[in-house]
Design a protein around this motif. Sequence first.
Motif, short mmCIF file in Angstrom:
data_model
loop_
_atom_site.label_atom_id
_atom_site.label_comp_id
_atom_site.label_asym_id
_atom_site.label_seq_id
_atom_site.Cartn_x
_atom_site.Cartn_y
_atom_site.Cartn_z
N ASP A 189 0.82 -1.21 0.00
CA ASP A 189 0.00 0.00 0.00
C ASP A 189 0.86 1.27 0.00
N ILE A 190 2.11 1.16 -0.49
CA ILE A 190 2.95 2.35 -0.57
C ILE A 190 3.27 2.67 -2.03
N THR A 191 3.61 3.92 -2.27
CA THR A 191 3.99 4.37 -3.61
C THR A 191 5.25 5.22 -3.51
N LEU A 192 6.23 4.92 -4.35
CA LEU A 192 7.44 5.73 -4.48
C LEU A 192 7.43 6.38 -5.86
N SER A 193 7.70 7.68 -5.92
CA SER A 193 7.68 8.35 -7.21
C SER A 193 8.74 9.43 -7.28
N LEU A 194 9.25 9.66 -8.48
CA LEU A 194 10.13 10.79 -8.75
C LEU A 194 9.28 11.92 -9.31
N GLU A 195 9.39 13.09 -8.73
CA GLU A 195 8.58 14.23 -9.14
C GLU A 195 9.48 15.41 -9.47
N GLY A 196 9.09 16.15 -10.51
CA GLY A 196 9.88 17.31 -10.90
C GLY A 196 9.28 17.99 -12.11
N PRO A 197 9.96 19.01 -12.65
CA PRO A 197 9.43 19.75 -13.80
C PRO A 197 9.55 18.95 -15.09
N SER A 198 8.71 19.25 -16.04
CA SER A 198 8.80 18.59 -17.35
C SER A 198 9.88 19.21 -18.22
N HIS A 199 10.21 20.49 -17.95
CA HIS A 199 11.23 21.19 -18.72
C HIS A 199 12.17 21.94 -17.77
N ALA A 200 13.40 22.16 -18.21
CA ALA A 200 14.38 22.92 -17.44
C ALA A 200 15.19 23.80 -18.38
N HIS A 201 15.61 24.94 -17.90
CA HIS A 201 16.44 25.84 -18.69
C HIS A 201 17.90 25.44 -18.57
N LEU A 202 18.64 25.62 -19.68
CA LEU A 202 20.05 25.28 -19.68
C LEU A 202 20.80 26.08 -18.62
N ASP A 203 21.72 25.40 -17.94
CA ASP A 203 22.62 26.01 -16.96
C ASP A 203 21.92 26.55 -15.72
N GLU A 204 20.64 26.24 -15.55
CA GLU A 204 19.93 26.68 -14.36
C GLU A 204 19.54 25.45 -13.52
N PRO A 205 19.78 25.49 -12.21
CA PRO A 205 19.47 24.33 -11.36
C PRO A 205 17.97 24.09 -11.23
N PHE A 206 17.61 22.84 -11.06
CA PHE A 206 16.23 22.47 -10.80
C PHE A 206 16.24 21.25 -9.88
N LEU A 207 15.08 20.92 -9.32
CA LEU A 207 15.00 19.87 -8.30
C LEU A 207 14.13 18.70 -8.77
N LEU A 208 14.60 17.50 -8.48
CA LEU A 208 13.78 16.29 -8.58
C LEU A 208 13.66 15.71 -7.18
N LYS A 209 12.46 15.24 -6.84
CA LYS A 209 12.21 14.72 -5.49
C LYS A 209 11.79 13.26 -5.54
N LEU A 210 12.30 12.48 -4.60
CA LEU A 210 11.84 11.11 -4.40
C LEU A 210 10.83 11.15 -3.26
N VAL A 211 9.57 10.85 -3.59
CA VAL A 211 8.46 11.03 -2.65
C VAL A 211 7.86 9.68 -2.28
N LEU A 212 7.64 9.48 -0.98
CA LEU A 212 7.00 8.28 -0.47
C LEU A 212 5.58 8.61 -0.01
N LYS A 213 4.62 7.80 -0.46
CA LYS A 213 3.23 7.99 -0.04
C LYS A 213 2.69 6.67 0.50
N MET A 214 2.05 6.72 1.69
CA MET A 214 1.41 5.53 2.26
C MET A 214 0.24 5.99 3.12
N PRO A 215 -0.80 5.15 3.23
CA PRO A 215 -2.04 5.57 3.88
C PRO A 215 -1.94 5.72 5.39
N HIS A 216 -1.01 5.02 6.04
CA HIS A 216 -0.88 5.10 7.49
C HIS A 216 0.58 4.85 7.85
N PRO A 217 1.03 5.34 9.00
CA PRO A 217 2.44 5.19 9.39
C PRO A 217 2.86 3.73 9.48
N GLN A 218 4.01 3.42 8.93
CA GLN A 218 4.61 2.09 9.01
C GLN A 218 6.07 2.21 8.59
#
Length: 298
Positions: A189-218
């Motif tokens: 019942d957990i999901t791991l996903s990479l999230e971020g922008p669809s486009h980025a400008h050259l030579d400019e930093p951007f972020l990608l996130k590894l996100v965990l989703k689950m319905p209750h603490p475990q």
Amino acid sequence: MIQIPKEVYKKFLKFALENANPLERSRYWRECIGLILGRINDESIIVTDIIPIGAGSSVFVDISDYEKVFSLISFERIDQGEVIVGWAHTHPGLGLFFSGTDIETQRTYQSMHSQSFGLVLDPTKINSQSPGFNIYRVDSYTSHPYTVDYLFNEEFDFLSVHEQLTRELFEIPEILPELTAENTVSWKDITLSLEGPSHAHLDEPFLLKLVLKMPHPQFFRVTYKVKIYNASTSHTQDFVEKSEYFHESLDSGTLAVFSLVANNRNRIFLQLINMRITDYNQKYLDSPVLGFEVKTQE
């Protein structure tokens, strides 16, 4: 008009990339320099070769050192009418221009032959329409540099040449369909996903996130390795080469943030490989590759 063969361009670009690895941070890049050989025919020059001379944080060739210069040119080539028609050097990541030192160097070349020219290459300026270099001469009265027209002996895609040489030099696998992994993986019942922008400008930093989703603490533990294609990281190179990353979590949230900088490619790709998700019972899932693609734009 100056005529340049594709293979000569590739040769000097390869030398430039060997000293300015696009996968490394720019502070490790070095400028490089070479001599341009060719044949002069009335008002046209046919380039035949570029001979690499050296590389460093500050490089130059003393044109008065004839023994060093001419030792690089065989007598056979001289007999075939090849002469030094100019010089080439790089400004990796700095742009295309003649510095004050470059102007003085060019004046020396032109004092030997008025048609001599200087080529400045910045590999970060290469795209499908631009080879990433300009050719200059300096005005004999004002010493101001001006650009000179040139043409190639054949049509080709400059960016493709850049990408091919980068892959060959640094053993980077080409982004093939099998690398286009899913950006989400689910287990129990957990999901791991990479999230971020669809486009980025050259030579400019951007972020990608590894996100965990689950319905209750475990409890869950996630381990993986990182691969980055066609981009650099704002962290040190060890960040990319580290053998393994792991995160432990009891609740939903962001597990990791990847700060990247798009280079001069049309798309970049981040992959999490050898991923294993382990629960509190020590049961685990060896996940398929988790990936995220970002297209770049000027």
